[in-house]
Design an enzyme around this catalytic site. Structure first.
Site, PDB file in Angstrom:
ATOM      1  N   TYR A 181      -6.473   1.138   7.695  1.00 62.29           N
ATOM      2  CA  TYR A 181      -6.428   2.602   7.566  1.00 62.29           C
ATOM      3  C   TYR A 181      -5.717   3.240   8.770  1.00 62.29           C
ATOM      4  O   TYR A 181      -4.862   4.124   8.608  1.00 62.29           O
ATOM      5  CB  TYR A 181      -7.864   3.119   7.441  1.00 62.29           C
ATOM      6  CG  TYR A 181      -8.002   4.593   7.159  1.00 62.29           C
ATOM      7  CD1 TYR A 181      -7.794   5.102   5.878  1.00 62.29           C
ATOM      8  CD2 TYR A 181      -8.361   5.484   8.167  1.00 62.29           C
ATOM      9  CE1 TYR A 181      -7.945   6.454   5.610  1.00 62.29           C
ATOM     10  CE2 TYR A 181      -8.512   6.837   7.914  1.00 62.29           C
ATOM     11  CZ  TYR A 181      -8.298   7.322   6.628  1.00 62.29           C
ATOM     12  OH  TYR A 181      -8.450   8.668   6.380  1.00 62.29           O
ATOM     13  N   ASN A 188      -1.847  14.016   0.010  1.00 64.00           N
ATOM     14  CA  ASN A 188      -3.272  13.947   0.349  1.00 64.00           C
ATOM     15  C   ASN A 188      -3.950  12.651  -0.113  1.00 64.00           C
ATOM     16  O   ASN A 188      -4.893  12.194   0.537  1.00 64.00           O
ATOM     17  CB  ASN A 188      -3.980  15.158  -0.278  1.00 64.00           C
ATOM     18  CG  ASN A 188      -5.480  15.008  -0.272  1.00 64.00           C
ATOM     19  OD1 ASN A 188      -6.140  15.239   0.732  1.00 64.00           O
ATOM     20  ND2 ASN A 188      -6.053  14.586  -1.408  1.00 64.00           N
TER      21      ASN A 188
HETATM   22  P1  NAP Z   1     -11.672  11.254  -1.523  1.00 60.76           P
HETATM   23  O1  NAP Z   1     -12.757  12.239  -1.697  1.00 60.76           O
HETATM   24  O2  NAP Z   1     -11.991   9.795  -1.595  1.00 60.76           O
HETATM   25  O3  NAP Z   1     -10.533  11.600  -2.588  1.00 60.76           O
HETATM   26  C1  NAP Z   1      -9.369  10.821  -2.645  1.00 60.76           C
HETATM   27  C2  NAP Z   1      -8.476  11.303  -3.758  1.00 60.76           C
HETATM   28  O4  NAP Z   1      -7.310  10.473  -3.746  1.00 60.76           O
HETATM   29  C3  NAP Z   1      -9.108  11.188  -5.150  1.00 60.76           C
HETATM   30  O5  NAP Z   1      -8.872  12.384  -5.849  1.00 60.76           O
HETATM   31  C4  NAP Z   1      -8.351  10.029  -5.800  1.00 60.76           C
HETATM   32  O6  NAP Z   1      -8.066  10.224  -7.181  1.00 60.76           O
HETATM   33  C5  NAP Z   1      -7.020  10.081  -5.065  1.00 60.76           C
HETATM   34  N1  NAP Z   1      -6.324   8.789  -5.093  1.00 60.76           N
HETATM   35  C6  NAP Z   1      -6.738   7.607  -4.581  1.00 60.76           C
HETATM   36  N2  NAP Z   1      -5.822   6.660  -4.802  1.00 60.76           N
HETATM   37  C7  NAP Z   1      -4.797   7.268  -5.465  1.00 60.76           C
HETATM   38  C8  NAP Z   1      -3.549   6.815  -5.998  1.00 60.76           C
HETATM   39  N3  NAP Z   1      -3.159   5.543  -5.872  1.00 60.76           N
HETATM   40  N4  NAP Z   1      -2.757   7.708  -6.644  1.00 60.76           N
HETATM   41  C9  NAP Z   1      -3.139   9.006  -6.797  1.00 60.76           C
HETATM   42  N5  NAP Z   1      -4.308   9.488  -6.310  1.00 60.76           N
HETATM   43  C10 NAP Z   1      -5.123   8.626  -5.662  1.00 60.76           C
HETATM   44  O7  NAP Z   1     -10.902  11.465  -0.140  1.00 60.76           O
HETATM   45  P2  NAP Z   1     -10.907  12.701   0.890  1.00 60.76           P
HETATM   46  O8  NAP Z   1     -12.002  12.481   1.861  1.00 60.76           O
HETATM   47  O9  NAP Z   1     -10.801  13.988   0.170  1.00 60.76           O
HETATM   48  O10 NAP Z   1      -9.550  12.398   1.681  1.00 60.76           O
HETATM   49  C11 NAP Z   1      -8.310  13.026   1.360  1.00 60.76           C
HETATM   50  C12 NAP Z   1      -7.282  12.615   2.398  1.00 60.76           C
HETATM   51  O11 NAP Z   1      -7.737  13.003   3.702  1.00 60.76           O
HETATM   52  C13 NAP Z   1      -7.024  11.117   2.467  1.00 60.76           C
HETATM   53  O12 NAP Z   1      -5.657  10.869   2.726  1.00 60.76           O
HETATM   54  C14 NAP Z   1      -7.865  10.683   3.643  1.00 60.76           C
HETATM   55  O13 NAP Z   1      -7.387   9.501   4.223  1.00 60.76           O
HETATM   56  C15 NAP Z   1      -7.726  11.876   4.554  1.00 60.76           C
HETATM   57  N6  NAP Z   1      -8.802  11.989   5.542  1.00 60.76           N
HETATM   58  C16 NAP Z   1     -10.093  12.174   5.155  1.00 60.76           C
HETATM   59  C17 NAP Z   1     -11.092  12.257   6.134  1.00 60.76           C
HETATM   60  C18 NAP Z   1     -12.546  12.483   5.793  1.00 60.76           C
HETATM   61  O14 NAP Z   1     -13.364  12.497   6.723  1.00 60.76           O
HETATM   62  N7  NAP Z   1     -12.928  12.662   4.541  1.00 60.76           N
HETATM   63  C19 NAP Z   1     -10.761  12.119   7.483  1.00 60.76           C
HETATM   64  C20 NAP Z   1      -9.442  11.920   7.833  1.00 60.76           C
HETATM   65  C21 NAP Z   1      -8.459  11.861   6.855  1.00 60.76           C
HETATM   66  P3  NAP Z   1      -9.078   9.860  -8.393  1.00 60.76           P
HETATM   67  O15 NAP Z   1     -10.233  10.823  -8.241  1.00 60.76           O
HETATM   68  O16 NAP Z   1      -8.282  10.123  -9.635  1.00 60.76           O
HETATM   69  O17 NAP Z   1      -9.481   8.429  -8.209  1.00 60.76           O
END
Ligand code: NAP
Length: 243
Positions: free
Chosen positions: A151, A86
């Site tokens: 991305y 994730n």
């Molecule tokens: P988010 O709220 O920004 O959370 C990202 C998480 O990833 C955080 O817990 C962060 O950890 C962790 N992280 C970042 N870099 C890391 C690393 N190098 N090693 C370990 N952990 C790391 O993101 P989200 O929106 O929940 O997205 C989760 C996933 O869904 C991602 O892959 C994103 O691309 C995908 N996605 C999201 C959306 C959307 O609309 N939100 C849409 C499509 C896809 P820390 O808190 O410890 O920094």
């Protein structure tokens, strides 16, 4: 249940929602966090649901840190039955303004992490001859998105890696699928401007953003025995962003 799920980047957003949903389903939960302590709340919330949970700090783009973390989780939990790749970041910018550093860091964290974690957890699952993996892709990886050369490349690769690992691991009873979320309300999307948010909303058939729990529900299905003959697939979860 006696099964363990590893969720990367599970301290907030979609990862935290997935961890809690899988805990409700009875999985013991290994929460990966980048920043030490950022997964603590998720761990507490999972424990409150009656399962075992612990946090593991590691940068999933770092091969050696992933190897060490997976070894430790296996020692602590005894088994790894589910993996959710994730963790992810955005570093948006139009092509001509995108720096090399912003290109490379997104590829490393979103794409190489999937190689690292699938390799080390896959080795555990191969010995068990069972397991299920779900990768977080994105609609940007399916259709492209202006300002997201880095991305969309990383997420397109995740979809290809999902198919390849499904083909490599399928004969040993291991399934690998992906979900491609559209616009989900999390800290990642909170930083978009109102103008950007409204432009996205106009394209969504359901005229609302998604919630992290709506991704977690589909991930839980893909990891469950209800999806026992589903592998190599990418399910779009976008409220009808594209049809
Ligand atoms: P988010 O709220 O920004 O959370 C990202 C998480 O990833 C955080 O817990 C962060 O950890 C962790 N992280 C970042 N870099 C890391 C690393 N190098 N090693 C370990 N952990 C790391 O993101 P989200 O929106 O929940 O997205 C989760 C996933 O869904 C991602 O892959 C994103 O691309 C995908 N996605 C999201 C959306 C959307 O609309 N939100 C849409 C499509 C896809 P820390 O808190 O410890 O920094």
């Amino acid at each position: 249940m006696g099964k363990t799920a590893v969720i990367t980047g599970a301290g907030r957003g979609i990862g935290a929602a997935i961890a809690k949903r899988l805990a409700k389903d009875g999985f013991d939960i290994a929460v990966n966090e980048l920043t030490e302590g950022s997964g603590a709340q998720t761990v507490e919330e999972c424990k409150a649901l009656g399962v075992k949970a612990a946090a593991y700090a590691a940068d999933v783009s770092d091969y050696a840190q992933c190897e060490e973390m997976v070894k430790k989780i296996k020692e602590d939990f005894g088994t790894i039955d589910a993996l959710v790749n994730n963790a992810g970041i955005t570093r948006d910018g139009l092509l001509l303004r995108m720096t090399e550093e912003n290109y490379d860091s997104v590829i490393r964290i979103n794409q190489k992490s999937v190689f690292n974690m699938t390799k080390f957890v896959g080795a555990v699952m191969l010995r068990q001859k069972s397991g299920s993996i779900v990768n977080l892709a994105s609609v940007a990886g399916l259709y492209g998105n202006p300002g997201q050369m880095n991305y969309s490349a990383s997420k397109g690769a995740v979809i290809a890696m999902t198919k390849t690992s499904a083909k490599e691991l399928g004969s040993r009873g291991i399934r690998v699928n992906a979900v491609a979320p559209g616009f989900i309300q999390t800290p990642m999307t909170d930083k978009l401007t109102d103008e950007q948010k409204n432009a996205i909303l106009a394209q969504i058939a359901m005229k609302r953003y998604g919630q992290p729990e709506e991704i977690a529900n589909v991930v839980a299905f893909l990891l469950s025995d209800d999806a026992s003959y589903v592998t190599g697939q990418t399910i779009e979860i976008s409220g009808g962003l594209s049809m």
